[in-house]
Scaffold this active site. Sequence first.
Site, PDB file in Angstrom:
ATOM      1  N   HIS A  61       2.562  10.560  -3.210  1.00 53.78           N
ATOM      2  CA  HIS A  61       2.362   9.319  -2.454  1.00 53.78           C
ATOM      3  C   HIS A  61       1.555   8.321  -3.277  1.00 53.78           C
ATOM      4  CE1 HIS A  61       1.371   6.628   0.913  1.00 53.78           C
ATOM      5  NE2 HIS A  61       0.152   6.619   0.399  1.00 53.78           N
ATOM      6  N   GLU A  62       0.499   8.795  -3.925  1.00 50.93           N
ATOM      7  CA  GLU A  62      -0.318   7.894  -4.745  1.00 50.93           C
ATOM      8  C   GLU A  62       0.458   7.372  -5.939  1.00 50.93           C
ATOM      9  OE1 GLU A  62      -2.892   6.764  -3.499  1.00 50.93           O
ATOM     10  OE2 GLU A  62      -3.077   8.232  -1.899  1.00 50.93           O
ATOM     11  N   HIS A  80       2.452   4.356  -5.159  1.00 53.67           N
ATOM     12  CA  HIS A  80       1.753   3.072  -5.302  1.00 53.67           C
ATOM     13  C   HIS A  80       1.811   2.578  -6.746  1.00 53.67           C
ATOM     14  CE1 HIS A  80       0.361   2.881  -1.249  1.00 53.67           C
ATOM     15  NE2 HIS A  80      -0.397   3.963  -1.335  1.00 53.67           N
TER      16      HIS A  80
END
Length: 226
Positions: free
Chosen positions: A98-99, A102
Amino acid sequence: MYFDGMYILIIIAFIFSLWAQFRVKGTFNKWAQVENGSGMTGYDAARHMLDANGLHDVPIEPVPGALSDHYDPIHRVVRLSEPVYYERSIAAVSVACHEVGHAIQHKVSYPMLVARHKMFPIVNFASGIAPFLLIAGILFQAFNLIGLGIIFFSAAVAFQLVTLPVEFNASNRAREIMVSEGYITNEEERGVAKVLNAAALTYVAAALLSLLELLRYIMIFANSRE
């Protein structure tokens, strides 16, 4: 009657926010006990995902704390909490990817992320001063201060609303890549979805609470001018 209803809604939203925080921790802890089939650590998954997207120059750093994971767009570094960085669980690879989502958004200049970055300096100032203006305005019945406080507080609310698509998009990117690249199996995607959806729910709860607070201040401002 209207304000009574608003206070009830705000209390409900606050309870919802607390529940969301409790749920994300519980969901993470549950799936942190389930090892993923690929045997990848959070670091492994993040490194593979970064490299596969041409982000070889983006480092990954372990940081202390639980659920302290984040992508730093200023220094262009992915920071993973130690339980995520070192563990081979479904929860670990979910949060790590998920990071990285980004970081990919940053690379492709995802519009909502760009907007969020541009808003941050203004919001950082506005969110700090808004409470003082609102409190002073209410205490001294100075509707000009209340109005100014509402403007600043609105900037913070707008930032939270912009954050929602950023978070959901990062999760969607992560899930698609995790399955297509074999970080997880189709069966394990259920656990990934639960972890990421629980995390996203905290942002939804925070945005809802802020919106209701903003509406309450607007009503106070409207009444102060009557």
